[in-house]
Design an enzyme around this catalytic site. Sequence first.
Site, short mmCIF file in Angstrom:
data_model
loop_
_atom_site.label_atom_id
_atom_site.label_comp_id
_atom_site.label_asym_id
_atom_site.label_seq_id
_atom_site.Cartn_x
_atom_site.Cartn_y
_atom_site.Cartn_z
N LYS A 6 0.84 4.62 6.86
CA LYS A 6 0.29 5.46 5.79
C LYS A 6 0.94 6.83 5.85
O LYS A 6 1.69 7.15 6.76
CB LYS A 6 -1.23 5.63 5.94
N SER A 39 0.80 -1.23 0.00
CA SER A 39 0.00 0.00 0.00
C SER A 39 0.84 1.28 0.00
O SER A 39 0.31 2.35 -0.29
CB SER A 39 -0.94 0.02 1.21
#
Length: 323
Positions: A175, A105
């Site tokens: 993230k 990701s």
Amino acid sequence: MAVGARSGHDDPEEGREQLAESPETVTDRTARFGDDDGERSGGGPDAAGRGADGADSGDGGEGAPAAAKPRSFWKELPLLVLIALALALVIKTFLVQAFSIPSDSMQDTLQRGDRVLVDKLTPWFGAEPQRGEVVVFHDPDSWLGDTPTVEPNVVQHFLSFIGLMPSAEEKDLIKRVIAIGGDTVECKKGGKVTVNGHALDETDFIYPGNTPCDDKPFGPIKVPKERIWVMGDHRQNSLDSRYHQELDGNGTVPNDKVVGRAFVVAWPVNRWSTLPVPGTFDQSGLSAAAVAPAAVPGALGLAGAVPLVLWRRRRLTRPRTDG
């Protein structure tokens, strides 16, 4: 602390015999100076404790205590290991911790299997996540769902506990922070991500070939205080804040769930690199929405003060003019 100890032996240290004066030297000196030297000494023991005949009045060197032998390396090894483990635990708890990247990701910034070091010190001093930082945070609202975790063996569990190995059983995510508390974030299909009305140029870190949000447009969303809006750099392969807007906070993450900022890729060696904040987050006016409310009272106060000062000045100067 030294990792080894010098091996002891019973022989005298080198050079000690050269510094000590032998009895023969003292006898020769007495004979050389004759009776005058004896009269000065008074026939009593000299400074070294010797009598008139040159013999030692005390026990001599044989009665001196022997130097203590240093401890062997194998006796010190357990203590060294305990100190090393204690330091590793302190570092892992308060300073830096290693984390392993389990997914794609955050490509191309981070690859699956990379080990990153996370700064856990600055949050202890009140530092909060900032736009553009790559952060590790605990799963806030079951984002990972029933994703299975690898069950570590006893050795892996111990090494994870002291911080010498990334944790395999904790459900943590990594993230990039896009917006912080007070910001308004938005992204329309075919467009760019905007923060407080300013478009972000994400070409430096977004995965090649990805669009900013075409797979999941969102907003506008007002980020609550003490929370952050996060997105993966591989936008089309990241279940980030966009996919959890039905939860409390519209998909934002509480600041107290943030473990710390990832600041360096430490492993593998050929992937070593730092993780700086991209320049697009330093653009002028990005924080205008947060600064404007604080500036409004000052501007209103200044606007009201100017007429008042002019009126008072006119009153003070009028009598002088009339006179």
